[in-house]
Design an enzyme around this catalytic site. Structure first.
Site, PDB file in Angstrom:
ATOM      1  CB  SER A 294      -0.953  -0.044   1.198  1.00 13.36           C
ATOM      2  OG  SER A 294      -1.899   0.981   1.156  1.00 13.36           O
ATOM      3  CG  ASP A 305       7.668   4.600 -11.128  1.00 14.89           C
ATOM      4  OD1 ASP A 305       8.290   3.546 -11.335  1.00 14.89           O
ATOM      5  OD2 ASP A 305       6.424   4.668 -11.120  1.00 14.89           O
ATOM      6  CE  LYS A 319      -4.807  -2.248   0.588  1.00 11.18           C
ATOM      7  NZ  LYS A 319      -4.911  -0.800   0.412  1.00 11.18           N
TER       8      LYS A 319
END
Length: 554
Positions: A294, A305, A319
């Site tokens: 999460s 990223d 998740k």
């Protein structure tokens, strides 16, 4: 004329689309109304005609839970009585004594497992190993630890009288504790490792954790930290807003970090960094594992990223769903999944599609072959649909059957409690080691308690024997099965010697908790942590660190 004809066709097509969508919506609304009417009447009929009196709150709660279970594991209903649990999940706060507790099967009662530093239980003198006998005069032996936990919680400022049986004492001890508002420690430890490496462990993402982390990072920076390890292993997540703010500590203001997309417009939102960062250049490593989920995946995935950190460990949980809470009548709450989140590269890391189940209702992870390629800011390839894949993969620690049973049976817990009775002090957490002599004492202690366990491999072999008998292969495989039986035969002495290193580490950890609490336990664990060793090694090789954050040349 031709243009008019095309316009007419387009108009008819548009009207048809609108008609069918309105029809579909009306049909959905009718079906919903119909099913609610059936449910309402069914409950009334059961209440009226069932042979025994029903408890409406129980039967309907069971029905609601079963219904929500068909959606996903995160959508849940909380009654007024259970709303405190939800609030604690969101804020990390509750009113109580501030201690982990655990049910001790052999003692048939709940035991104090770990009082938090500077909290009511520790301040009142409760110790690890204390067996709770009664609370405010009510006997709790045989009572589940959940029930005991509910009794220990209450309004801040109210007092409890707890009677405990303490190992090493003959008479029960009565301890008075005053409940306080408890904030669970979200950063149980941070400090400077060797080579000016700052280390910080974050356990969850409750409200305010980003501010705590900011303070900790500034403190480490002032003490000379020039690179950082952020440990998100076993971090199950929490607040989306806190995750954004934590990413913001390491990346510039104004960057898009998360985009949420749901069925309704209000669920669609883009979250950007809004503050000035602390450090955008120092080398950064984030540790993850299979229980990193999460909000913890938002942090690790976003930093990956944006090519801001190297991720080390094993693939994360996966998740990619966002929940919000909705108020319900009579002080109830619904925690409901409203959207999926997408991190800077555009990927969603949700591993399981709960809308597609097998005939028996089971779900499965998205196979790697069906995942899609995305690209980081620098052009590195990353994938969606299966959690965050680390830049450097390491082997996560596995709890063998022996270790699992030693922990589950509380054999190590009890030995450590007895050890403290005989040793008033031990070496520091940085230097303590369990001696070979102490390990021999533990092995003898274990045998005296009658400890035993079944190997999973031996259980599987017994099942195989039954299948072989059923299919007529018993005689043909007799020698091979006999050989396997001799190999897998239960031999505690052999297993304790074979897994000595791991068992000794667990014992030492449990002992250290009794002298130096949770922080000492963490300091000890860091000494022999493979992921930490890999991180320190990478920081020394700045060329390799930079290469990892660059796209692979084709």
């Amino acid at each position: 004329m031709k243009k008019n004809k095309i316009a007419l066709i387009l108009s008819i097509a548009t009207i048809a689309v609108l008609f069918f969508s309105a029809f579909k919506r009306d049909n959905h609304n009718f079906e919903l109304s119909k099913q609610l009417s059936i449910f309402n009447n069914l409950v009334k009929e059961i209440d009226l005609f069932y042979v025994d009196t029903i408890a409406p709150e129980n039967i309907i709660k069971t029905g609601i839970d079963a219904m929500l279970a068909k959606l996903d594991p995160y959508t849940a209903y909380y009654t007024e009585e259970g709303s405190e649990e939800l609030k604690m999940m969101i804020t990390g706060k509750y009113a109580g004594i501030g201690s982990l507790i655990r049910f001790h099967d052999k003692k048939n009662t709940t035991v104090i497992a770990e009082p938090y530093d500077n909290m009511p239980a520790a301040k009142a003198g409760l110790q690890i190993g204390d067996l709770i006998q009664s609370i405010n005069g009510i006997k709790v032996t045989g009572m589940s630890s959940d029930s005991v936990s509910n009794m220990l919680r209450g309004e801040a400022g109210t007092k409890l009288t707890i009677e405990v049986e303490r190992p090493g004492t003959k008479e029960p001890i009565t301890i008075k504790v005053e409940r306080e508002n408890i904030t669970l420690p979200v950063i149980p430890y941070y400090g400077i490792l060797k080579d000016s490496v700052g280390y910080l462990q974050l356990e969850s993402f409750p409200e305010g954790c980003a501010k705590e982390m900011r303070r900790a990072l500034i403190d480490m920076k002032n003490k000379g930290a020039s690179s950082y390890i952020i440990d998100l292993r076993s971090n199950g997540g929490g607040s989306l807003a806190e995750a954004i703010d934590i990413v913001n500590l390491f990346v510039p203001k104004g960057l898009s970090i998360v985009e949420t997309k749901g069925k309704i417009k209000r669920s669609n939102e883009t979250y950007k960094t809004t503050r000035e960062p602390i450090d955008t250049v120092s080398p950064l490593i984030v540790l993850v594992d299979g229980q990193t989920a999460s909000a913890a995946e938002i942090v690790s995935g976003s930093l990956q990223d944006l090519d801001r950190a190297v991720i080390i460990g094993s693939r994360t949980y996966g998740k990619g769903l966002v929940q919000v809470t909705r108020e319900l009548p009579y002080n109830g709450y619904l925690k409901v999944t409203t959207s999926k989140y997408y991190i800077p590269s555009g990927r969603c890391i949700q591993a399981i599609d709960y809308s597609h189940r097998s005939a028996n209702g089971e779900v499965s992870r998205t196979p790697d072959s069906l995942t899609n390629i995305f690209h980081t800011a620098a052009g590195r390839e990353v994938r969606d649909g299966g959690g965050i894949s680390p830049d450097i993969k390491t082997k996560g620690e596995k709890l063998t059957t022996l270790l699992y049973h030693l922990v589950q049976d509380m054999a190590i817990f009890d030995y450590a409690t007895d050890y403290k009775l005989e040793h008033p002090s031990i070496a520091s957490a940085e230097t303590f080691n369990l001696s070979d002599e102490d390990y021999e004492t533990f092995k003898n202690y274990l045998k005296s308690t009658g400890f035993s366990y079944d190997k999973e491999s031996y259980k599987t072999l017994k099942q195989l024997k039954k299948m072989l008998e059923l299919e007529g292969y018993t005689e043909a495989t007799k020698e091979e099965v006999k050989k396997m039986e001799s190999i897998l035969q239960h031999n505690l002495d052999h297993d304790l010697d074979f897994f000595a290193k791991d068992v000794k580490r667990l014992i030492a950890d449990e002992i250290i908790k009794r002298y130096y609490s949770q922080q000492g336990s963490i300091v000890y664990a860091l000494r022999d942590d493979a992921d930490i060793a890999e991180s320190l090694k990478l920081f020394k090789d700045s060329k390799k660190y930079k290469e990892i954050l660059q796209p692979t040349k084709k």
